[in-house]
Write an enzyme that holds these catalytic residues in place. Structure first.
Site, mmCIF file in Angstrom:
data_model
loop_
_atom_site.group_PDB
_atom_site.id
_atom_site.type_symbol
_atom_site.label_atom_id
_atom_site.label_comp_id
_atom_site.label_asym_id
_atom_site.label_seq_id
_atom_site.Cartn_x
_atom_site.Cartn_y
_atom_site.Cartn_z
ATOM 1 N N LYS A 270 -7.197 0.122 6.415
ATOM 2 C CA LYS A 270 -5.850 0.579 6.051
ATOM 3 C C LYS A 270 -5.961 1.963 5.418
ATOM 4 O O LYS A 270 -6.894 2.224 4.646
ATOM 5 C CB LYS A 270 -5.260 -0.431 5.061
ATOM 6 C CG LYS A 270 -3.809 -0.192 4.673
ATOM 7 C CD LYS A 270 -3.342 -1.331 3.755
ATOM 8 C CE LYS A 270 -1.903 -1.200 3.299
ATOM 9 N NZ LYS A 270 -1.495 -2.302 2.394
ATOM 10 N N SER B 281 2.765 -4.437 3.879
ATOM 11 C CA SER B 281 2.550 -3.061 4.253
ATOM 12 C C SER B 281 1.316 -2.830 5.127
ATOM 13 O O SER B 281 1.170 -1.756 5.714
ATOM 14 C CB SER B 281 2.428 -2.200 2.998
ATOM 15 O OG SER B 281 1.286 -2.566 2.247
ATOM 16 N N SER C 249 1.151 -7.882 1.011
ATOM 17 C CA SER C 249 0.932 -6.925 2.096
ATOM 18 C C SER C 249 -0.190 -7.255 3.070
ATOM 19 O O SER C 249 -0.309 -6.607 4.103
ATOM 20 C CB SER C 249 0.692 -5.532 1.530
ATOM 21 O OG SER C 249 1.935 -4.950 1.255
HETATM 22 N N1 GLN Z 1 6.590 -6.018 0.036
HETATM 23 C C1 GLN Z 1 5.834 -5.689 -1.126
HETATM 24 C C2 GLN Z 1 6.308 -4.391 -1.694
HETATM 25 O O1 GLN Z 1 7.004 -3.717 -1.027
HETATM 26 C C3 GLN Z 1 4.402 -5.697 -0.772
HETATM 27 C C4 GLN Z 1 3.590 -4.557 -1.170
HETATM 28 C C5 GLN Z 1 2.115 -4.752 -1.102
HETATM 29 O O2 GLN Z 1 1.626 -5.886 -1.187
HETATM 30 N N2 GLN Z 1 1.402 -3.637 -1.042
HETATM 31 O O3 GLN Z 1 6.010 -4.039 -2.780
#
Ligand code: GLN
Length: 481
Positions: free
Chosen positions: A78, A153, A177
């Site tokens: 990532k 994400s 995420s």
């Molecule tokens: N949906 C969560 C957010 O927007 C997940 C983010 C993450 O785990 N990096 O914060």
């Protein structure tokens, strides 16, 4: 069989016997990326030359008698994980041309193990999001239906694994995420216990919940990756030398909790059915199913979206146009450099979170928001601890539904935040959780989440593998026409 379709375990065996080389394997993945990534858009950077050179080196190491589990295995990271000499953008304009001066600890460990870095994957800018639509470089498309989001994400990583562009991918999970995109893309995603794997070299989002983890084709593979990246790190004071709590292998006699609050209204009926069918399968194998209650889970999204923007507002302060990345060259005054670099460099969601967080932390509001949220967080954690003292793990859906259409929710931040309803609790409590494919609804994969006790990842591996040994949902592949 096309080599890019292999699991890590299968590839290891073929490398071991000399049937294939890491160069063959790496070429197959690079060819696959070339073939399908103009549609999926999972990768922000592909390092073909470097990957082939690393693969060649891995083959030489193997010829000299080395045998490490990931030697010669190609993967994608990532793009919020720092990789020396390869661009790390966090999918933000502010870091568009940023080259990290060092490797994140987990990348370093993979290099030592001989894994081959193919490239960097797309994400929501700075990992803020649940759909990968917040990337400054365009959305990633779900390989199961190109009109839909891959989740976020770590959407690029999950889509890359689902489309067989790599054998595994690294993601980060702050509030779902890894698990959410694993569920939307039909792959396995493990978020480890907070502190099990180093955050050093991850571009910080919410330091109190950020963890790196694995997106893979099977639970067995996720374990292989995690074994290579965990461990204490002098550069991350929150890492611990955890001796894994072993849970024993047999399923019989294990106790699985089903928290009723996770099966309420808002949950898609098909997803509910699939998860309940999986629970029945466990019951048939001698697992005791126990109804449990996590009544404060309904506050986890609210708590998460106070704590997360607060920590983000502090962590993103370092991007000031002076120290890292994009700097507005037209500004002469220092204050203008700050304002214009940040104003032009950050996308709308990062700005929204900076504003929310700065507000929640400001004098006069701190007690009412941040402090209150931390108190409720403690209640959520204690509630999980109480339930997990009675069962080995709890099972829930990963997401309330399958992948939604690109653009369907992107103008409604609140709706997007509610995507995290089943995943934010484990993050706030620092617990390990895995998402595995549990079946399909209208041709789209759904995911089941297994949440375990702190440092008892082994229970998740056992319980997750048992399901994968009895089903083939994880082996089904998108057609990608
Ligand atoms: N949906 C969560 C957010 O927007 C997940 C983010 C993450 O785990 N990096 O914060």
């Amino acid at each position: 069989m096309m080599l890019n379709k292999l699991t890590i375990k299968q590839a290891q065996e073929k490398l071991e016997t000399g049937d294939i080389s890491s160069v063959d394997l790496t070429r197959a993945c690079l060819d696959r990326i070339k073939k399908v990534d103009d549609k999926v858009k999972a990768c922000l950077t592909v390092c073909e030359k470097e990957a082939l050179a690393e693969a060649k080196k891995a083959d030489e190491r193997r010829a000299n008698g080395e045998k490490s589990g990931l030697l010669g295995i190609p993967y994608i990271a990532k793009d919020n994980i720092m990789t020396k000499d390869v661009r790390t953008t966090a999918a933000s304009k502010i870091l568009e041309n940023y080259i990290a001066p060092f490797d994140a600890t987990i990348i370093k460990k993979l290099r030592t193990a001989g894994a081959v870095l193919l490239g960097k994957s797309n994400l929501d800018e700075f990992a803020h999001g649940a759909s990968t639509e917040n990337s400054a470089f365009g959305a990633t498309h779900n390989p199961w239906d190109l009109e839909r989001v891959p989740g976020g994400s770590s959407g690029g990583s999950a889509a890359a694994v689902a489309a067989d562009m790599c054998l595994f991918a690294l993601g980060t999970d702050t509030g779902g995420s890894i698990r959410c995109p694993a569920s939307f893309c039909g792959v396995t995603g493990l978020k480890p216990t907070y502190g099990l794997a180093s955050r050093f070299g991850l571009i910080a989002m919410t330091s109190s919940t950020d963890v790196p983890g694995a997106l893979a084709k099977t639970v067995e593979d996720a374990k292989i990756v995690m074994d290579a990246i965990v461990g204490i790190d002098k550069n991350d004071a929150t890492t611990v030398n955890a001796r894994e709590l072993s849970s024993g292998c047999a399923l019989k006699g294990k106790k699985i909790g089903i928290p009723k609050e996770y099966f309420n209204e808002g949950l898609d009926i098909d997803v509910k059915k699939l998860v309940m069918q999986a629970v029945e399968k466990y019951e048939k194998q001698g697992v005791e199913i126990i109804d449990v209650s996590l009544p404060h889970n309904k506050y986890s999204v609210g708590v998460y979206y106070i704590i997360t923007p607060s920590e983000i507002s502090s962590n993103l302060a370092r991007f000031d146009g002076i120290r890292y990345g994009f700097s507005d060259k037209e500004s002469k005054e220092l204050i203008d450099i700050y304002k214009k670099s940040r104003g032009k460099g950050f996308g709308p969601e990062a700005k929204r979170r900076i504003m929310l967080g700065t507000y929640a932390l400001s004098a006069g509001y701190f007690d009412a928001y941040y402090l209150k949220a931390q108190k409720v967080r403690t209640i959520i954690k204690e509630e999980f601890d109480r339930v997990l003292s009675e069962v080995d793990c709890v099972i829930t859906p990963t997401s309330p539904h399958t992948a939604f259409k690109i653009g369907e929710q992107s103008s409604d931040p609140l709706k997007m935040y509610l995507e995290d309803i089943y995943v934010s609790g484990a993050s706030l409590a620092g617990l390990p959780a895995i998402s595995i494919p549990v079946g399909f609804s209208k041709g789209l994969p759904a995911g089941m989440q297994i949440i375990g006790k702190r440092f008892a990842e082994s229970a998740l591996y056992n319980i997750g593998s048992a399901f994968q040994n009895a089903t083939d949902y994880h082996r089904q592949k998108p057609e990608l026409k």
